[in-house]
Design an enzyme around this catalytic site. Sequence first.
Site, short mmCIF file in Angstrom:
data_model
loop_
_atom_site.label_atom_id
_atom_site.label_comp_id
_atom_site.label_asym_id
_atom_site.label_seq_id
_atom_site.Cartn_x
_atom_site.Cartn_y
_atom_site.Cartn_z
N LYS A 22 7.84 -7.97 -0.93
CA LYS A 22 7.92 -7.21 0.11
C LYS A 22 6.55 -6.51 0.77
CE LYS A 22 9.05 -2.60 -0.34
NZ LYS A 22 8.36 -1.72 0.61
N ASN A 23 5.65 -6.12 -0.04
CA ASN A 23 4.51 -5.31 0.55
C ASN A 23 3.41 -6.35 0.80
OD1 ASN A 23 5.93 -3.09 0.16
ND2 ASN A 23 4.95 -2.32 -1.36
N ARG A 94 7.18 3.23 7.27
CA ARG A 94 5.87 3.46 7.69
C ARG A 94 5.07 2.21 7.63
NH1 ARG A 94 1.82 6.70 6.27
NH2 ARG A 94 0.07 6.02 5.14
N CYS A 118 8.14 11.04 4.43
CA CYS A 118 9.26 10.35 4.20
C CYS A 118 9.54 11.50 2.90
CB CYS A 118 9.04 9.05 4.03
SG CYS A 118 7.83 8.72 2.53
N ARG A 123 2.53 11.14 3.78
CA ARG A 123 2.22 9.60 4.32
C ARG A 123 1.24 9.86 5.63
NH1 ARG A 123 5.86 6.43 2.10
NH2 ARG A 123 4.24 4.77 1.91
N MET A 125 -2.21 9.31 8.36
CA MET A 125 -3.10 8.01 8.59
C MET A 125 -4.34 8.35 8.95
SD MET A 125 -0.36 5.77 10.93
CE MET A 125 -1.43 4.80 11.22
N ASP A 126 -4.89 9.23 8.27
CA ASP A 126 -6.26 9.74 8.50
C ASP A 126 -7.29 8.71 8.38
OD1 ASP A 126 -5.28 10.47 6.15
OD2 ASP A 126 -6.93 11.86 5.65
N LEU A 127 -7.07 8.08 7.09
CA LEU A 127 -7.98 7.01 6.32
C LEU A 127 -7.88 5.76 7.25
CD1 LEU A 127 -6.87 7.27 2.69
CD2 LEU A 127 -9.00 8.31 4.01
N ASP A 308 4.59 2.55 -7.99
CA ASP A 308 5.96 1.90 -7.42
C ASP A 308 6.76 1.71 -8.63
OD1 ASP A 308 4.99 0.26 -4.30
OD2 ASP A 308 4.97 2.27 -4.91
N ILE A 330 -0.51 9.52 -7.06
CA ILE A 330 -0.58 8.73 -5.80
C ILE A 330 0.19 9.55 -4.76
CG2 ILE A 330 -0.17 6.49 -4.46
CD1 ILE A 330 -2.43 6.63 -6.49
N ARG A 400 16.18 -2.10 0.89
CA ARG A 400 14.92 -2.26 1.61
C ARG A 400 14.02 -3.07 0.88
NH1 ARG A 400 12.40 3.27 3.75
NH2 ARG A 400 10.79 1.40 4.35
C1 EPZ Z 1 1.61 1.04 0.16
O1 EPZ Z 1 1.95 2.17 0.86
C2 EPZ Z 1 2.99 0.36 -0.37
N1 EPZ Z 1 3.71 0.20 0.98
C3 EPZ Z 1 3.74 1.55 -1.10
O2 EPZ Z 1 4.81 0.98 -1.53
C4 EPZ Z 1 3.00 1.94 -2.39
O3 EPZ Z 1 3.58 2.94 -3.09
C5 EPZ Z 1 1.59 2.53 -1.87
O4 EPZ Z 1 1.10 1.43 -1.06
C6 EPZ Z 1 0.69 2.73 -3.25
O5 EPZ Z 1 0.38 1.71 -3.96
C7 EPZ Z 1 3.46 -1.03 1.51
O6 EPZ Z 1 2.45 -1.78 1.00
C8 EPZ Z 1 4.17 -1.44 2.58
P1 EPZ Z 1 -1.40 4.22 0.31
P2 EPZ Z 1 0.80 2.76 1.72
O7 EPZ Z 1 -2.02 4.31 1.94
O8 EPZ Z 1 -0.11 1.92 2.35
C9 EPZ Z 1 -2.16 9.06 1.02
C10 EPZ Z 1 7.40 0.90 -1.92
O9 EPZ Z 1 8.04 1.44 -2.74
N2 EPZ Z 1 -3.03 8.39 2.36
O10 EPZ Z 1 -2.15 3.38 -0.60
O11 EPZ Z 1 1.20 3.95 2.78
C11 EPZ Z 1 -0.68 8.82 1.12
O12 EPZ Z 1 -0.18 9.83 1.70
C12 EPZ Z 1 6.05 1.77 -1.15
O13 EPZ Z 1 7.33 -0.39 -1.65
C13 EPZ Z 1 -3.61 9.41 3.21
O14 EPZ Z 1 -3.82 10.61 2.68
O15 EPZ Z 1 0.15 3.50 0.45
C14 EPZ Z 1 -0.59 8.56 -0.57
O16 EPZ Z 1 -0.57 9.73 -1.21
C15 EPZ Z 1 6.19 3.19 -1.41
N3 EPZ Z 1 -4.16 8.87 4.24
C16 EPZ Z 1 -1.77 7.87 -0.97
O17 EPZ Z 1 -2.86 8.13 -0.03
C17 EPZ Z 1 -4.06 7.57 4.78
O18 EPZ Z 1 -4.51 7.47 5.89
C18 EPZ Z 1 -1.57 6.29 -1.28
O19 EPZ Z 1 -0.99 5.77 0.05
C19 EPZ Z 1 -3.29 6.63 4.05
C20 EPZ Z 1 -2.79 7.18 2.88
#
Ligand code: EPZ
Length: 422
Positions: A22-23, A94, A118, A123, A125-127, A308, A330, A400
Amino acid sequence: MDSILVTGNGPLNGQIPIAGAKNACLTLMPATLLSEEPLTLTNAPRLSDIKTMTALLQSLGAEVSSLQDGQVLAMSSHDLTSHTADYEIVRKMRASNLVLGPLLARFGEAIVSLPGGCAIGARPMDLHVEGLEALGAEIELEDGYLHARAPGGLKGAVHEMRFASVGATENIVMAATLAKGTTVLKNAAREPEIVDLVECLRKMGAQISGEGTSTIEIQGVDRLHGATHQVVTDRIELGTYMLAPAICGGEVELLGGRMSLVDSFAEKLEAAGVSVSETSKGLKVARKNGRVRSVDVVTEPFPGFPTDLQAQMMALMCTAEGTSVLEERIFENRFMHAPELVRMGANIEVHGGTATVTGVEQLKGAPVMATDLRASVSLILAGLAAEGETTVSRVYHLDRGYEHVVRKLEGVGAKIERIKGQ
Ligand code: EPZ
């Protein structure tokens, strides 16, 4: 709303086919926006999140055809009619934010709603924003939407992320493929889904190296051409079903599984007394004699223990011998499955980002509620091992990320059925 009825039914034996990730699919689909030529994905999973991403791409004017019962996605974004990802779609998923980088790179403009929080966390998007601004984008937040512009096109840059965010890595890498010059992305996420995305972008003519390491280098090109790409196996579905024989006993072969996708997870299972071995068709998992042993878990970016799979591992630890400490590093709120497992007789104490699980001999079936995608399947795993019946409600969360759950688990001897909601 539908629910799933599970009845503990002893050891599981047989084979479970593992679908495409999925991801990976959710980042491969927006990659079609980078080229005016068609992009076709095979081995796509049949999931509601894929339908949501399809609807989003179509709302931009892209063509997306779902063929062969959803396993093939034929896409083309030759003529787009919009560069706006609407809140109504983004709030549901997201990953919709992954159109930001591609739209910006190809059209110099993207308007993407902030996803909003969520169940598992804020969640932000600053990064993503910092990385795209490093490539020269101008990004403003107005009325809950990110308005991103790059009128003169994006320019390659050296950028180090503060955290190895998966989505931010994907957005920045996709944007950099069409930037002028070289981009070096440091502290990049290393997940297999990112490796899969880069392999697809390379087939489209992108010049990228370093995927799977913390430093990814991208030489921008003028345009990308079409391609056909097979979606990588879903390591989270794989890990989830590896836990089925671990929690119930028996021996199950996961077709399409590869050890390299779940190394750190498989190590934890071995430490808990579960054997994991590679076969010519995938991975074979069997619980050695007696109860599994408690092990401690800390979730980390890949190649660490996947967040996950934390909820699913907690279900196993509920029946283990001893005490297990699970630390969720995480997401800020990813233990909502714990109180539901406690309803089934589990002994779990949650303090902030740490859950302490003292294993019990036997869980008892009970009505429980799914709160998010991975929590839903951890409750099903617990139900498979529990005495009596467990009803898991709100299974739309399950749809999902897991295709044909009932059929896959019935296939190895589980007593499980889907109850249509009123
Ligand atoms: C991806 O989400 C996956 N989703 C998530 O899977 C997975 O849990 C996550 O990576 C971590 O491995 C998809 O790939 C569609 P991150 P993503 O950006 O990209 C913080 C599932 O169950 N962060 O690595 O959103 C964030 O809040 C889902 O399939 C910021 O602070 O994850 C989190 O605490 C759930 N600022 C951490 O980083 C940002 O700009 C990890 O987020 C972005 C993220």
